[in-house]
Design a protein around this motif. Structure first.
Motif, PDB file in Angstrom:
ATOM      1  N   GLY A   1       0.784  -1.227   0.000  1.00 17.72           N
ATOM      2  CA  GLY A   1       0.000   0.000   0.000  1.00 17.72           C
ATOM      3  C   GLY A   1       0.819   1.282   0.000  1.00 17.72           C
ATOM      4  N   GLN A   2       2.129   1.176  -0.095  1.00 20.45           N
ATOM      5  CA  GLN A   2       2.989   2.363  -0.018  1.00 20.45           C
ATOM      6  C   GLN A   2       2.902   3.210  -1.277  1.00 20.45           C
ATOM      7  N   MET A   3       2.817   4.508  -1.078  1.00 19.88           N
ATOM      8  CA  MET A   3       2.949   5.438  -2.191  1.00 19.88           C
ATOM      9  C   MET A   3       4.450   5.651  -2.395  1.00 19.88           C
ATOM     10  N   VAL A   4       4.915   5.462  -3.615  1.00 18.33           N
ATOM     11  CA  VAL A   4       6.333   5.639  -3.917  1.00 18.33           C
ATOM     12  C   VAL A   4       6.476   6.926  -4.711  1.00 18.33           C
ATOM     13  N   SER A   5       7.187   7.879  -4.140  1.00 17.63           N
ATOM     14  CA  SER A   5       7.352   9.168  -4.808  1.00 17.63           C
ATOM     15  C   SER A   5       8.798   9.374  -5.235  1.00 17.63           C
ATOM     16  N   GLY A   6       8.953  10.185  -6.260  1.00 15.89           N
ATOM     17  CA  GLY A   6      10.294  10.568  -6.689  1.00 15.89           C
ATOM     18  C   GLY A   6      11.027  11.290  -5.579  1.00 15.89           C
ATOM     19  N   ASN A   7      10.293  12.061  -4.793  1.00 14.30           N
ATOM     20  CA  ASN A   7      10.875  12.773  -3.653  1.00 14.30           C
ATOM     21  C   ASN A   7      11.511  11.806  -2.661  1.00 14.30           C
ATOM     22  N   TRP A   8      10.787  10.726  -2.348  1.00  9.60           N
ATOM     23  CA  TRP A   8      11.289   9.719  -1.416  1.00  9.60           C
ATOM     24  C   TRP A   8      12.527   9.049  -1.996  1.00  9.60           C
ATOM     25  N   LEU A   9      12.481   8.667  -3.273  1.00  4.34           N
ATOM     26  CA  LEU A   9      13.614   7.999  -3.910  1.00  4.34           C
ATOM     27  C   LEU A   9      14.822   8.923  -4.086  1.00  4.34           C
ATOM     28  N   ALA A  10      14.582  10.220  -4.192  1.00  2.86           N
ATOM     29  CA  ALA A  10      15.681  11.178  -4.354  1.00  2.86           C
ATOM     30  C   ALA A  10      16.628  11.166  -3.157  1.00  2.86           C
ATOM     31  N   GLN A  11      16.139  10.682  -2.018  1.00  2.00           N
ATOM     32  CA  GLN A  11      17.003  10.584  -0.835  1.00  2.00           C
ATOM     33  C   GLN A  11      18.161   9.613  -1.064  1.00  2.00           C
ATOM     34  N   ALA A  12      18.042   8.749  -2.056  1.00  2.00           N
ATOM     35  CA  ALA A  12      19.122   7.825  -2.404  1.00  2.00           C
ATOM     36  C   ALA A  12      20.364   8.582  -2.857  1.00  2.00           C
ATOM     37  N   PHE A  13      20.180   9.844  -3.229  1.00  2.00           N
ATOM     38  CA  PHE A  13      21.275  10.630  -3.785  1.00  2.00           C
ATOM     39  C   PHE A  13      21.785  11.720  -2.839  1.00  2.00           C
ATOM     40  N   ASN A  14      21.461  11.609  -1.559  1.00  2.00           N
ATOM     41  CA  ASN A  14      21.873  12.634  -0.595  1.00  2.00           C
ATOM     42  C   ASN A  14      23.380  12.882  -0.579  1.00  2.00           C
ATOM     43  N   GLU A  15      24.172  11.850  -0.772  1.00  2.00           N
ATOM     44  CA  GLU A  15      25.634  12.012  -0.768  1.00  2.00           C
ATOM     45  C   GLU A  15      26.230  11.597  -2.107  1.00  2.00           C
ATOM     46  N   PHE A  16      25.486  11.761  -3.143  1.00  2.00           N
ATOM     47  CA  PHE A  16      25.873  11.361  -4.495  1.00  2.00           C
ATOM     48  C   PHE A  16      26.541  12.551  -5.172  1.00  2.00           C
ATOM     49  N   ASP A  17      27.795  12.401  -5.592  1.00  2.00           N
ATOM     50  CA  ASP A  17      28.478  13.536  -6.219  1.00  2.00           C
ATOM     51  C   ASP A  17      28.932  13.252  -7.647  1.00  2.00           C
ATOM     52  N   SER A  18      28.477  12.127  -8.206  1.00  2.00           N
ATOM     53  CA  SER A  18      28.889  11.769  -9.560  1.00  2.00           C
ATOM     54  C   SER A  18      28.141  12.541 -10.644  1.00  2.00           C
TER      55      SER A  18
ATOM     56  N   ASP B   1       6.194  -1.440 -21.497  1.00  2.00           N
ATOM     57  CA  ASP B   1       6.785  -1.020 -22.766  1.00  2.00           C
ATOM     58  C   ASP B   1       7.030   0.480 -22.841  1.00  2.00           C
ATOM     59  N   SER B   2       6.088   1.286 -22.405  1.00  2.00           N
ATOM     60  CA  SER B   2       6.214   2.744 -22.470  1.00  2.00           C
ATOM     61  C   SER B   2       5.718   3.353 -21.164  1.00  2.00           C
ATOM     62  N   PRO B   3       6.535   3.292 -20.103  1.00  2.00           N
ATOM     63  CA  PRO B   3       6.061   3.831 -18.825  1.00  2.00           C
ATOM     64  C   PRO B   3       5.773   5.324 -18.908  1.00  2.00           C
ATOM     65  N   VAL B   4       4.743   5.736 -18.201  1.00  2.00           N
ATOM     66  CA  VAL B   4       4.424   7.151 -18.058  1.00  2.00           C
ATOM     67  C   VAL B   4       4.952   7.560 -16.691  1.00  2.00           C
ATOM     68  N   TYR B   5       5.906   8.472 -16.675  1.00  2.00           N
ATOM     69  CA  TYR B   5       6.555   8.865 -15.423  1.00  2.00           C
ATOM     70  C   TYR B   5       5.819  10.024 -14.768  1.00  2.00           C
ATOM     71  N   GLU B   6       5.584   9.868 -13.483  1.00  2.00           N
ATOM     72  CA  GLU B   6       4.869  10.858 -12.678  1.00  2.00           C
ATOM     73  C   GLU B   6       5.696  11.171 -11.438  1.00  2.00           C
ATOM     74  N   ASP B   7       5.203  12.090 -10.626  1.00  2.00           N
ATOM     75  CA  ASP B   7       5.871  12.413  -9.369  1.00  2.00           C
ATOM     76  C   ASP B   7       5.771  11.272  -8.364  1.00  2.00           C
ATOM     77  N   TYR B   8       4.721  10.458  -8.478  1.00  2.00           N
ATOM     78  CA  TYR B   8       4.522   9.352  -7.544  1.00  2.00           C
ATOM     79  C   TYR B   8       3.630   8.284  -8.168  1.00  2.00           C
ATOM     80  N   GLN B   9       3.647   7.102  -7.548  1.00  2.00           N
ATOM     81  CA  GLN B   9       2.728   6.023  -7.896  1.00  2.00           C
ATOM     82  C   GLN B   9       2.129   5.513  -6.591  1.00  2.00           C
ATOM     83  N   ALA B  10       0.813   5.486  -6.519  1.00  2.00           N
ATOM     84  CA  ALA B  10       0.120   5.012  -5.322  1.00  2.00           C
ATOM     85  C   ALA B  10      -0.216   3.540  -5.484  1.00  2.00           C
ATOM     86  N   MET B  11      -0.092   2.800  -4.406  1.00  2.00           N
ATOM     87  CA  MET B  11      -0.465   1.384  -4.368  1.00  2.00           C
ATOM     88  C   MET B  11      -1.768   1.248  -3.580  1.00  2.00           C
TER      89      MET B  11
END
Length: 169
Positions: free
Chosen positions: A110-127, A140-150
């Motif tokens: 049931g988790q909503m997965v947001s780009g904001n939440w996933l962006a935390q993966a890059f907190n110390e990313f300097d590449s 085949d052709s994903p439509v990208y949004e700010d989030y996906q709700a489950m």
């Protein structure tokens, strides 16, 4: 559902006085034993999977319905701007950062997965400079949004091969 009427949540009908349990993982027997020890007598159970617990003391076999969640594969699009430190394997580094982050912060039913939440993966990313992280349903052709709700019967899944990097030009 403690009420005297059926209710519908995310397309799941819960009859009056019923229990809905959605479980990812665990053995059917362990889940049935837990339900036997926790559920009130007389409450109906709802779900797509029958689990069974045999009580040696009473000699009774107890059957319950639980829901096993549907896995929803997500696709992640990470837009980045190169810098002096950007290696040739930047997309692999982006994939590794997200997979590592999700491993440390497991996804749940049931988790909503947001780009904001996933962006935390890059907190110390300097590449590279991360510009945006968007989420879509893999296909085949994903439509990208700010989030996906489950829903209460879905669990999101993220795999490295469904993570794409898009370089700003």
């Amino acid at each position: 559902n403690p009420s005297n009427e059926s209710i519908v949540i995310d397309g799941i009908t819960l009859p009056e006085h019923s229990v809905y349990v959605c479980v990812a993982g665990g053995s059917n027997e362990d889940i049935a034993k837990t339900m036997y020890n926790q559920k009130t007598i007389g409450a109906d159970t709802v779900g797509n999977t029958e689990v069974v617990w045999y009580d040696e003391t009473t000699g009774l076999t107890n059957k319950y319905n639980i829901q096993r969640p549907t896995e929803v594969a997500l696709s992640i699009q990470v837009t980045y701007a190169s810098n002096y430190f950007t290696p040739t394997n930047i997309v692999q580094q982006i994939q590794n950062a997200i997979v590592s982050y999700v491993s440390a912060n497991p996804l749940s039913i049931g988790q909503m997965v947001s780009g904001n939440w996933l962006a935390q993966a890059f907190n110390e990313f300097d590449s590279a400079a991360i510009v945006s992280v968007k989420v879509g349903i893999a296909g085949d052709s994903p439509v990208y949004e700010d989030y996906q709700a489950m829903t209460i019967s879905q669990i999101p899944v993220i795999e490295a091969n469904n993570i794409v990097g898009v370089e700003l030009s």
